[in-house]
Design an enzyme around this catalytic site. Structure first.
Site, short mmCIF file in Angstrom:
data_model
loop_
_atom_site.label_atom_id
_atom_site.label_comp_id
_atom_site.label_asym_id
_atom_site.label_seq_id
_atom_site.Cartn_x
_atom_site.Cartn_y
_atom_site.Cartn_z
N HIS A 1 12.67 -0.89 -12.29
CA HIS A 1 12.47 -2.33 -12.44
C HIS A 1 12.41 -2.96 -11.05
O HIS A 1 13.40 -2.90 -10.30
CB HIS A 1 13.60 -2.95 -13.25
CG HIS A 1 13.40 -4.41 -13.54
ND1 HIS A 1 14.34 -5.16 -14.22
CD2 HIS A 1 12.39 -5.26 -13.27
CE1 HIS A 1 13.91 -6.41 -14.34
NE2 HIS A 1 12.72 -6.49 -13.76
N HIS B 1 0.80 -1.21 0.00
CA HIS B 1 0.00 0.00 0.00
C HIS B 1 0.85 1.28 0.00
O HIS B 1 1.90 1.36 0.63
CB HIS B 1 -0.93 0.01 1.22
CG HIS B 1 -0.18 0.08 2.53
ND1 HIS B 1 0.18 1.26 3.13
CD2 HIS B 1 0.27 -0.91 3.34
CE1 HIS B 1 0.82 1.02 4.25
NE2 HIS B 1 0.89 -0.30 4.40
#
Length: 229
Positions: free
Chosen positions: A156, A147
């Site tokens: 990446h 979250h």
């Protein structure tokens, strides 16, 4: 958040390496129509077909595509020390092409997540509430973004990596396979967290965190300066 192709009806892959293979599998699993691949090396070798799709040519083949109907998939993988993926993406965008976000049907993406152009979310990945992913970012196979994480462009997150809640990642950073970034931490631009490393404090821009002892060292300028120009 469901993926959207907007007015785009067809897709073209850029590159034909290992990352492109995974993306073609994602596209096929999602029922997307990939009409061909642009790859200079395949074109040079006279190859006309790759994994069941046409080889359209090298990068110059993009000039023949209808930008209003054809979207692109960035099949160039992001590796430490190379900015080819970012350069290719920015060049195509400057020509008016779009890179729709791609989400594997076996990934979970909360409906509150915000996905930038060209985001790629692979099979088994989990994107939790109120996550923001910047353009051209990869969330690779089985990675988890919890979250309130804010991930900038050209990042990446490698296979099996975990970002705990409220992690902030700047442009061009790399989180290696199986690494864990503890909640509330920040990674600077072009910072690298090595595979399997547990990051327990902020990592400055242009630094690498390596191994179980979590040592850091500076990234040589030549490894990333091209992408900053």
């Amino acid at each position: 958040m469901s993926q959207s192709l907007g007015t785009l009806r067809q897709l073209v892959m850029l590159g034909a390496g290992g990352h492109a293979k995974v993306l073609l599998s994602l596209a096929n699993a999602s029922g997307l129509h990939v009409i061909g691949v642009c790859d200079p090396e395949l074109h040079r070798l006279g190859v006309f077909e790759w994994r069941g799709i046409a080889v359209l040519g090298g990068d110059e083949a993009l000039d023949q595509l209808d930008r209003t109907r054809v979207g692109l998939i960035n099949g160039i993988g992001q590796v430490v020390g190379s900015n080819l993926r970012q350069i290719l993406y920015e060049s195509a965008v400057s020509k008016g092409f779009q890179f729709p976000p791609l989400v594997h049907p076996a990934a979970f993406v909360d409906e509150s997540a915000v996905l930038g152009q060209g985001v790629q979310i692979m099979a088994g990945a989990v994107i939790q509430p109120d996550v923001t992913l910047g353009c051209n970012t990869i969330i690779n196979t089985g990675a988890s973004v919890d979250h309130d994480c804010n991930v900038a462009a050209h990042v990446h997150i490698a296979p099996g990596a975990t970002l705990c809640g409220n992690v902030q990642i700047d442009s061009g950073a790399f989180v290696g396979a199986g690494a864990t970034v503890i909640q509330g931490l920040a990674l600077g631009e072009y910072a690298v967290v090595g595979a399997g490393t547990v990051m327990v404090r902020d990592l400055p821009a242009d630094s690498i965190l390596l191994g179980p002892t979590a040592r850091s060292r500076s990234v040589p300028d030549e490894k990333h300066k091209e992408g900053k120009q």
